[in-house]
Design an enzyme around this catalytic site. Sequence first.
Site, PDB file in Angstrom:
ATOM      1  N   TYR A 175      -3.274  -1.415   9.676  1.00 36.21           N
ATOM      2  CA  TYR A 175      -3.275  -1.912   8.300  1.00 36.21           C
ATOM      3  C   TYR A 175      -1.928  -1.638   7.633  1.00 36.21           C
ATOM      4  O   TYR A 175      -1.317  -2.538   7.036  1.00 36.21           O
ATOM      5  CB  TYR A 175      -4.404  -1.235   7.531  1.00 36.21           C
TER       6      TYR A 175
ATOM      7  N   SER B 249       0.839  -1.197   0.000  1.00 34.24           N
ATOM      8  CA  SER B 249       0.000   0.000   0.000  1.00 34.24           C
ATOM      9  C   SER B 249       0.872   1.245   0.000  1.00 34.24           C
ATOM     10  O   SER B 249       1.970   1.244   0.580  1.00 34.24           O
ATOM     11  CB  SER B 249      -0.898   0.016   1.247  1.00 34.24           C
TER      12      SER B 249
END
Length: 260
Positions: free
Chosen positions: A165, A152
């Site tokens: 996350y 990400s």
Amino acid sequence: MSISQSSDLTGKLAIVTGSSRGLGRATSIALATRGADIVVTYLSNREEANSVVAEIQALGQKAVALQLDAGDVTSFDGFSTHLKEALANTWSRDSFDFLVNNAGFLRAAPIGKVTEADFDSLCNIHFKGVLFLTQHLLPLISDGGRIVNISSGLTRFAGPGSAAYASMKGAIEVLTRYMAKELGPRGITVNAVAPGAIETDFSGGAVRDNPNINKAVAGATALGRVGVSEDIGLMIASLLTDANRWVTAQRIEVSGGMFL
């Protein structure tokens, strides 16, 4: 050594986890467009998975859909068994070429409100599951194959509420380098692809459906728009061609230049 390079994936077989929708679906379609066959995996929505299979078949490629809970390590033995059956019955082979570890979700919370249950769920699918699913499938990956782990943009820039996350994705980037080192003798490349904000149903579709968020992301992106699933799928398909055969152990951000 030949210096010829090909963008053709004809004869290759890829497993894309979490490929019934979003980035996984776009990646599967992009790979099929280049000639690859696909094992589509889904958690619960068989209808969506079958729709992706039909799209791939319409492109002239073979595909099957297999159920997989990428966050449940205890399910991986069963998945491996079903995969071996699919390989034999559909492709008359006992191996596959590409593994794209894509499945995942975002459960946002500020650090002061992250629960242990949320942490464990994120870890199970984004880190623990990736490590142990890859471990289970290593005997089935062809020498000279490819692994792509989805990371990400949030490992480079901080988004409040995404600490847990993003930390899992940071772990994936480290794991990617170790995988590349250990699997290099088999000719297997391993890379991490880090998308920026994308218009999908991820995180409740906030980037796609909230005009204010969409505008803010576009304004913070060098190319002046929010990313779409196809931007990521096309990049991954390109990464898996022979043109990128010498690329391994890399974090490749695909964000259109967010927060430069």
